[in-house]
Design a protein around this motif. Structure first.
Motif, PDB file in Angstrom:
ATOM      1  N   ARG A 203       8.639   6.185   5.596  1.00  0.00           N
ATOM      2  CA  ARG A 203       8.927   6.158   4.152  1.00  0.00           C
ATOM      3  C   ARG A 203       9.165   4.734   3.660  1.00  0.00           C
ATOM      4  NH1 ARG A 203      11.520  11.507   4.613  1.00  0.00           N
ATOM      5  NH2 ARG A 203      10.267  12.889   3.288  1.00  0.00           N
TER       6      ARG A 203
ATOM      7  N   TYR B 141       2.659   3.848  -1.808  1.00  0.00           N
ATOM      8  CA  TYR B 141       2.275   5.246  -1.649  1.00  0.00           C
ATOM      9  C   TYR B 141       3.161   6.137  -2.504  1.00  0.00           C
ATOM     10  CZ  TYR B 141      -0.767   4.355   2.349  1.00  0.00           C
ATOM     11  OH  TYR B 141      -1.784   3.918   3.164  1.00  0.00           O
TER      12      TYR B 141
ATOM     13  N   GLU C 294       4.658   9.910  -2.425  1.00  0.00           N
ATOM     14  CA  GLU C 294       4.818  11.020  -1.489  1.00  0.00           C
ATOM     15  C   GLU C 294       4.597  12.347  -2.208  1.00  0.00           C
ATOM     16  OE1 GLU C 294       7.949  12.802   1.843  1.00  0.00           O
ATOM     17  OE2 GLU C 294       8.342  10.852   0.902  1.00  0.00           O
TER      18      GLU C 294
ATOM     19  N   GLY D 298      -1.442   9.972   5.431  1.00  0.00           N
ATOM     20  CA  GLY D 298      -1.634   9.172   4.233  1.00  0.00           C
ATOM     21  C   GLY D 298      -3.109   9.070   3.898  1.00  0.00           C
TER      22      GLY D 298
ATOM     23  N   GLY E 171       0.906  10.023   0.295  1.00  0.00           N
ATOM     24  CA  GLY E 171       1.445  10.235   1.638  1.00  0.00           C
ATOM     25  C   GLY E 171       2.185  11.547   1.727  1.00  0.00           C
ATOM     26  N   GLU E 172       2.151  12.174   2.890  1.00  0.00           N
ATOM     27  CA  GLU E 172       2.828  13.459   3.089  1.00  0.00           C
ATOM     28  C   GLU E 172       3.225  13.598   4.557  1.00  0.00           C
ATOM     29  OE1 GLU E 172       2.076  18.288   2.506  1.00  0.00           O
ATOM     30  OE2 GLU E 172       0.492  16.865   2.000  1.00  0.00           O
TER      31      GLU E 172
ATOM     32  N   GLU F 262      10.875   9.457  10.291  1.00  0.00           N
ATOM     33  CA  GLU F 262      10.438   9.643   8.903  1.00  0.00           C
ATOM     34  C   GLU F 262      10.878   8.469   8.033  1.00  0.00           C
ATOM     35  OE1 GLU F 262      10.070  14.319   7.746  1.00  0.00           O
ATOM     36  OE2 GLU F 262      12.078  13.462   7.708  1.00  0.00           O
TER      37      GLU F 262
ATOM     38  N   ASP G  70       2.248  12.219   9.908  1.00  0.00           N
ATOM     39  CA  ASP G  70       2.588  11.276   8.834  1.00  0.00           C
ATOM     40  C   ASP G  70       1.272  10.907   8.147  1.00  0.00           C
ATOM     41  OD1 ASP G  70       1.952   9.932  11.313  1.00  0.00           O
ATOM     42  OD2 ASP G  70       2.565   8.045  10.391  1.00  0.00           O
TER      43      ASP G  70
ATOM     44  N   MET H 273       5.797   3.313   3.228  1.00  0.00           N
ATOM     45  CA  MET H 273       5.098   3.921   2.099  1.00  0.00           C
ATOM     46  C   MET H 273       5.594   3.350   0.777  1.00  0.00           C
ATOM     47  SD  MET H 273       4.168   7.920   2.834  1.00  0.00           S
ATOM     48  CE  MET H 273       5.822   8.554   2.706  1.00  0.00           C
TER      49      MET H 273
END
Length: 400
Positions: free
Chosen positions: A45, A53, A55, A147, A119-120, A41, A145, A48
């Motif tokens: 991140r 991005y 989140e 996006g 993003g999530e 992760e 992941d 991102m």
């Protein structure tokens, strides 16, 4: 009996996770395994944040009406967990795309806000047949992941190039040097007109050429809403694994009537790009474990250093050294059990640790450390030199 190179056997040996019948197709993550999960992760991140991005987090359960609008009810319903809510039906999300569209609807963006990147780490559920479940490779509950980039037509090429630019370096950091690219075109069952698909495929192929990609063609393998580029890794056994993807979607923005305001004040549908680096975090962990046979790179090891004491006089010294290593950023612990040194070394190797710091009465008196590596080589270092070296070699990797 599992083969010793199977990721499920490696997961048991390294104490990372387990699966059981009471939760078919779902994972119980142990502390060490969840640390590995979090390290992945962290890599996403980092990218991102660097790429702009935002989140987000979207609901796990959404109504039938929304899934009908997205097309999943007609094209993906057999893979969805459906439940009742009085007179209407709901479904546990198999993807995060519709939730992100709903967020962008509320934002009412203008052309100045594009490209808009969300993003999530989307926890998703898919109703896979029990016979298809296979360790971490095929689950009913997993994390994508996920996006999504919402952009104007003229921004598509730039966004695709930006996504693929550092992708080879990103995968190389995990030990995958060989990456192939495939172009997956329209499937037989799909949403959207042929004209929409002609446009989507043309734009994505043009962007791939501009990015310098050489793609093998996979007719009929696209998503039901758009064509995609798939990034395929080759592991040490020569096996291919499709992981990353970027998909060009003109269908969902139209079905949801998602619009932005252009420079002239007109309302236009954005292009939606779906992107993922790992695809499924769980599946990528399985690939990693088998690729490295459990001997993960130091930066990725859930535990990096064990300080093994020899004799009672070194117990306090071992505890102090492990504490100092943690302060320096290493994932370290002290093994002060009343076991033999050979037993402690064997246990550390079985647990996949890259470094063993051996300390006895002699090291405690000399304020030194005997550092033992995975290959069995050893080196005597001062306390300060050992801490400095391990801190440097165990430091978190900066995502490419």
């Amino acid at each position: 009996m599992l083969d010793e190179h199977d990721h499920r056997a490696i997961g048991q040996r390294l104490d990372l996770f387990h699966l059981q019948e009471e939760a078919p197709g779902m994972v119980f993550w142990h502390p060490r395994g969840f640390r590995l999960y979090q390290l992945l992760e962290d890599q996403v991140r980092q990218r991102m944040r660097r790429e702009g991005y935002q989140e987000v987090r979207t609901p796990q359960i959404l109504s039938q009406e929304l899934w009908e609008r997205s097309g999943h009810w007609d094209n993906f319903r057999q893979n969805m967990f459906v439940l009742g809510d009085g007179e209407r039906q709901l479904a546990v999300k198999p993807v995060s795309c519709p939730g992100h569209i709903e967020l962008v609807q509320r934002m009412s963006p203008s052309y100045r806000d594009l490209p808009l990147r969300l993003g999530e780490f989307g926890l998703v559920h898919r109703s896979e047949p029990s016979g298809a479940l296979h360790g971490l490779f095929r689950l009913r509950q997993f994390t994508q992941d996920d996006g999504h980039i919402f952009c104007a037509e003229e921004q598509v090429e730039r966004e695709v190039i930006a996504f693929v630019r550092a992708l080879h370096a990103f995968y190389a950091g995990f030990g995958f040097e060989h990456v192939e690219v495939a172009f997956s075109g329209r499937p037989p069952s799909r949403a959207g007109s042929d004209a929409v698909w002609d446009q989507a495929e043309a734009w994505l192929q043009s962007a791939a050429r501009a990015a310098g990609l050489e793609c093998r063609m996979q007719p009929g393998e696209g998503a039901f809403y758009g064509p995609k580029l798939e990034f395929i890794l080759k592991d040490r056994l020569g096996r291919d694994w499709q992981c990353g993807t970027i998909q060009l979607d003109l269908v969902l923005p139209e079905r949801f009537d998602l619009r932005y305001t252009d420079a002239s004040g007109a309302k236009r549908h954005p292009v939606m790009l779906h992107r993922a680096l790992f695809g499924s975090l769980e599946r990528f962990i399985a690939i990693l474990l088998e690729h490295h046979a459990g001997a993960l790179p130091a930066w990725l090891s859930p535990e990096q250093v064990v300080v093994a004491s020899v004799g009672d006089k070194a117990l306090h010294y071992a505890e102090k050294l492990s504490e100092r290593l943690r302060e320096a950023g290493c994932r370290a612990s002290a093994d002060v059990r009343g076991e033999s040194l050979s037993r402690k070394i064997l246990d550390a190797h079985q647990s996949g640790l890259p470094y063993i710091a051996v300390v006895g009465a002699r090291e405690a008196e000399a304020n030194s450390v005997r550092l033992r590596l995975r290959d069995g080589s050893q080196q005597d270092l001062s306390w300060d030199d050992a801490v400095a070296r391990l801190a440097a070699e165990c430091q978190p990797r900066r995502a490419s």
